[in-house]
Motif scaffolding. Structure first.
Motif, PDB file in Angstrom:
ATOM      1  N   LEU A   1       0.834  -1.210   0.000  1.00 46.67           N
ATOM      2  CA  LEU A   1       0.000   0.000   0.000  1.00 46.67           C
ATOM      3  C   LEU A   1       0.867   1.258   0.000  1.00 46.67           C
ATOM      4  O   LEU A   1       0.539   2.250  -0.650  1.00 46.67           O
ATOM      5  N   GLN A   2       1.976   1.202   0.725  1.00 47.87           N
ATOM      6  CA  GLN A   2       2.861   2.364   0.807  1.00 47.87           C
ATOM      7  C   GLN A   2       3.549   2.625  -0.525  1.00 47.87           C
ATOM      8  O   GLN A   2       3.633   3.777  -0.978  1.00 47.87           O
ATOM      9  N   GLU A   3       4.028   1.557  -1.165  1.00 48.78           N
ATOM     10  CA  GLU A   3       4.795   1.715  -2.405  1.00 48.78           C
ATOM     11  C   GLU A   3       3.917   1.862  -3.645  1.00 48.78           C
ATOM     12  O   GLU A   3       4.191   2.699  -4.505  1.00 48.78           O
ATOM     13  N   LYS A   4       2.874   1.046  -3.742  1.00 47.88           N
ATOM     14  CA  LYS A   4       2.052   1.027  -4.962  1.00 47.88           C
ATOM     15  C   LYS A   4       0.908   2.038  -4.929  1.00 47.88           C
ATOM     16  O   LYS A   4       0.551   2.603  -5.962  1.00 47.88           O
ATOM     17  N   GLU A   5       0.317   2.230  -3.749  1.00 50.54           N
ATOM     18  CA  GLU A   5      -0.837   3.111  -3.643  1.00 50.54           C
ATOM     19  C   GLU A   5      -0.500   4.454  -2.987  1.00 50.54           C
ATOM     20  O   GLU A   5      -1.369   5.309  -2.847  1.00 50.54           O
ATOM     21  N   LYS A   6       0.764   4.591  -2.547  1.00 50.24           N
ATOM     22  CA  LYS A   6       1.240   5.846  -1.917  1.00 50.24           C
ATOM     23  C   LYS A   6       0.387   6.232  -0.708  1.00 50.24           C
ATOM     24  O   LYS A   6       0.010   7.383  -0.521  1.00 50.24           O
ATOM     25  N   LYS A   7       0.072   5.244   0.135  1.00 51.95           N
ATOM     26  CA  LYS A   7      -0.750   5.464   1.323  1.00 51.95           C
ATOM     27  C   LYS A   7       0.117   5.546   2.583  1.00 51.95           C
ATOM     28  O   LYS A   7       1.147   4.882   2.689  1.00 51.95           O
ATOM     29  N   ARG A   8      -0.346   6.364   3.541  1.00 50.90           N
ATOM     30  CA  ARG A   8       0.251   6.378   4.877  1.00 50.90           C
ATOM     31  C   ARG A   8      -0.428   5.270   5.682  1.00 50.90           C
ATOM     32  O   ARG A   8      -1.651   5.262   5.821  1.00 50.90           O
ATOM     33  N   VAL A   9       0.384   4.343   6.198  1.00 50.92           N
ATOM     34  CA  VAL A   9      -0.174   3.148   6.830  1.00 50.92           C
ATOM     35  C   VAL A   9       0.304   3.036   8.283  1.00 50.92           C
ATOM     36  O   VAL A   9       1.459   3.328   8.608  1.00 50.92           O
ATOM     37  N   LEU A  10      -0.605   2.585   9.148  1.00 56.76           N
ATOM     38  CA  LEU A  10      -0.260   2.246  10.529  1.00 56.76           C
ATOM     39  C   LEU A  10      -0.626   0.785  10.750  1.00 56.76           C
ATOM     40  O   LEU A  10      -1.709   0.340  10.368  1.00 56.76           O
ATOM     41  N   LEU A  11       0.305   0.025  11.332  1.00 60.89           N
ATOM     42  CA  LEU A  11       0.081  -1.386  11.639  1.00 60.89           C
ATOM     43  C   LEU A  11      -0.195  -1.559  13.131  1.00 60.89           C
ATOM     44  O   LEU A  11       0.355  -0.823  13.951  1.00 60.89           O
ATOM     45  N   VAL A  12      -1.014  -2.558  13.482  1.00 60.69           N
ATOM     46  CA  VAL A  12      -1.219  -2.876  14.895  1.00 60.69           C
ATOM     47  C   VAL A  12      -1.489  -4.371  15.043  1.00 60.69           C
ATOM     48  O   VAL A  12      -2.166  -4.979  14.209  1.00 60.69           O
ATOM     49  N   SER A  13      -0.918  -4.968  16.088  1.00 66.15           N
ATOM     50  CA  SER A  13      -1.170  -6.379  16.398  1.00 66.15           C
ATOM     51  C   SER A  13      -2.094  -6.475  17.602  1.00 66.15           C
ATOM     52  O   SER A  13      -1.883  -5.810  18.622  1.00 66.15           O
ATOM     53  N   THR A  14      -3.127  -7.311  17.500  1.00 61.51           N
ATOM     54  CA  THR A  14      -4.031  -7.541  18.634  1.00 61.51           C
ATOM     55  C   THR A  14      -3.870  -8.965  19.171  1.00 61.51           C
ATOM     56  O   THR A  14      -4.730  -9.450  19.895  1.00 61.51           O
ATOM     57  N   ASP A  15      -2.758  -9.609  18.790  1.00 64.53           N
ATOM     58  CA  ASP A  15      -2.511 -10.987  19.235  1.00 64.53           C
ATOM     59  C   ASP A  15      -1.855 -10.971  20.618  1.00 64.53           C
ATOM     60  O   ASP A  15      -0.637 -11.129  20.760  1.00 64.53           O
ATOM     61  N   VAL A  16      -2.683 -10.779  21.650  1.00 64.88           N
ATOM     62  CA  VAL A  16      -2.172 -10.685  23.024  1.00 64.88           C
ATOM     63  C   VAL A  16      -1.749 -12.042  23.583  1.00 64.88           C
ATOM     64  O   VAL A  16      -1.105 -12.114  24.633  1.00 64.88           O
ATOM     65  N   TYR A  17      -2.095 -13.117  22.878  1.00 62.85           N
ATOM     66  CA  TYR A  17      -1.773 -14.460  23.359  1.00 62.85           C
ATOM     67  C   TYR A  17      -0.355 -14.877  22.968  1.00 62.85           C
ATOM     68  O   TYR A  17       0.199 -15.813  23.528  1.00 62.85           O
ATOM     69  N   ARG A  18       0.194 -14.197  21.979  1.00 61.47           N
ATOM     70  CA  ARG A  18       1.555 -14.500  21.525  1.00 61.47           C
ATOM     71  C   ARG A  18       2.362 -13.202  21.462  1.00 61.47           C
ATOM     72  O   ARG A  18       2.407 -12.541  20.418  1.00 61.47           O
ATOM     73  N   PRO A  19       2.996 -12.829  22.565  1.00 61.09           N
ATOM     74  CA  PRO A  19       3.810 -11.605  22.547  1.00 61.09           C
ATOM     75  C   PRO A  19       4.848 -11.594  21.425  1.00 61.09           C
ATOM     76  O   PRO A  19       5.201 -10.535  20.905  1.00 61.09           O
TER      77      PRO A  19
END
Length: 458
Positions: free
Chosen positions: A124-142
């Motif tokens: 998305l950043q390279e092809k669509e030129k979007k500003r992206v934020l990632l987040v993990s909600t996997d609290v069971y596997r730090p």
């Protein structure tokens, strides 16, 4: 992907092309072979039955039996039905919502969700030129949270900081607020998985979906699990409002049954294919028409040209073309750069299924060509040479060859083999350099114009 299916279909169509006219008998025989090939590729039985029925209905028509080239018309019918089976056209991500558009990834543990989240963010950043934020909600596997943070740093995409003692839905809500504050275009939410489907996992995914209202809820599934991938997709689709599917590890799946079944079973489009473990260049949009061409051994020149134009340094390629035309020659520095460019494009494995006719090569030859470790050994040998030796390979005599082998961790026969291969390539490129074309012509091709030209059903 589809290696075995391509080989079997290629042989079936080769037999058909030898027929002067098609009859009900030889069409039925060909359909039996196609049916068997699809079942061996692990395509779901109901999907196979429906597919064969549609092909048979069209193949028995007058257009085929009266055609001067009935074999070609039959292949065209199979191609068109494969395209229809996989979704007719490429389904793009829907990012038309008010920013930040939320993309939620769901799937079983081990399907590759975390790596795919990073791949998608980079795409998305390279092809669509979007500003992206990632987040993990996997609290069971730090470790999954740490992995996403590491991948984010590697690709230059921000990852929202989280702690394992928080509720997944609270993490997702706060990440959405942060994405709004930062004016991000897209928020990608990586969810927790389990080793198998259970009600607790589904309830959590449903709660997350209600909390962040994703514009895209993508099911991530390992293509190598075959029929299990299709059954899992069906279960997730029943519980969640899925908008599409991402098939991962497709380079390790020689059968391809999941890709041919999942759309028909769930009604949801395949939006991306995951290729390899590398985050960079490891995700490609799914185009049914191009994939159908690969399955039938016709390659995918459109995608190949796009890949070359994206990954190859055009100025460098033109400089090399000029160098060859002026008779300055192709040295081992150039050869090393070609190996590196191949690696950037995913190695030979990612290119082979896009080249027409590769499915007809013996399995042993295909295996050798796809061995990327061999390319790394070649580069190690070249790296052990001095700059003078790379520019003037003819000075590399016996004592130098022993030193190069020792420095690269290889042996003298391997060094000899590389120099022999290089000499043959040098002669071939010298001939190419005298005429128009080569890589510079490939770089100048227009993929969209190529698509209009149709497929070579020969």
């Amino acid at each position: 992907m589809f290696d075995n299916l391509t080989q079997k279909l290629t042989q079936t169509f080769k037999n058909l092309r030898g027929q002067g006219r098609l009859s009900e008998e030889n069409i039925s025989e060909a359909l039996r072979e196609v049916r068997l090939a699809l079942l061996e590729a692990d395509v779901a039985l109901p999907v196979v039955k429906d597919f064969i029925g549609r092909v048979k209905a069209k193949a028995m028509g007058e257009e085929v039996t009266r055609s001067l080239t009935p074999g070609q018309v039959f292949i065209k019918i199979v191609h068109d039905e494969l395209v229809h089976l996989m979704g007719d056209h490429n389904d793009r991500l829907d990012l038309s919502a008010r920013p930040p558009a939320v993309i939620l990834l769901a799937g079983l543990q081990g399907s590759g969700k975390t790596t795919t989240s990073a791949k998608l963010a980079l795409w998305l950043q390279e092809k669509e030129k979007k500003r992206v934020l990632l987040v993990s909600t996997d609290v069971y596997r730090p470790a999954a949270m740490e992995q996403l943070a590491h991948l984010g740093r590697d690709i230059g995409v921000d990852v929202y900081p989280t702690r394992a003692n928080e509720r997944p839905v609270d993490i997702a809500r706060r990440a959405l607020e942060e994405a709004r504050r930062r004016n991000d275009d897209v928020l990608i939410v990586d969810t927790a998985g389990r080793l198998h489907i259970d009600s607790e996992m589904m309830a959590e995914a449903q709660e997350l979906a209600r909390a962040v209202n994703p514009v895209e809820l993508l099911f991530v599934v390992d293509a190598m699990t075959g029929q299990d991938a299709v059954n899992t997709a069906k279960a997730f689709d029943a519980a969640l409002p899925l908008t599409g599917v991402i098939l991962t590890k497709t380079d390790g799946d020689a059968r391809g049954g999941a890709a041919l079944s999942v759309r028909a079973v769930t009604g949801k489009p395949i939006k991306f294919l995951g290729v390899g473990e590398k985050v960079r260049k490891g995700l490609e949009p799914f185009h049914p028409e191009r994939m159908a061409s690969r399955i039938l051994g016709m390659g995918d020149i459109v995608s190949l040209v796009e890949q070359v134009q994206q990954e190859v340094d055009e100025d460098q390629a033109r400089r090399m073309a000029d160098k060859l035309r002026k008779g300055k020659g192709f040295d081992l520095e150039d050869f090393r750069e070609q190996l590196r460019q191949l690696d950037r494009m995913g190695g030979m494995a990612s290119l082979m299924d896009k080249l027409p006719g590769m499915g007809e090569l013996p399995a042993e030859v295909q295996g050798q060509l796809q061995d990327n470790k061999q390319f790394r050994r070649l580069e190690a040998i070249i790296n052990s040479m001095t700059a003078e030796e790379r520019r003037h390979p003819d000075i590399i005599k016996a004592s130098r060859r022993r030193r190069i082998a020792l420095g690269s961790g290889t042996n003298v026969p391997e060094v000899n083999r590389l120099l022999k291969q290089f000499e043959q390539m040098q002669k071939m490129l010298k001939k190419m350099g005298k005429g128009k074309g080569g890589l510079s012509r490939l770089l100048g091709m227009n993929p969209k114009a190529m698509m209009k030209g149709g497929l070579p059903f020969r």
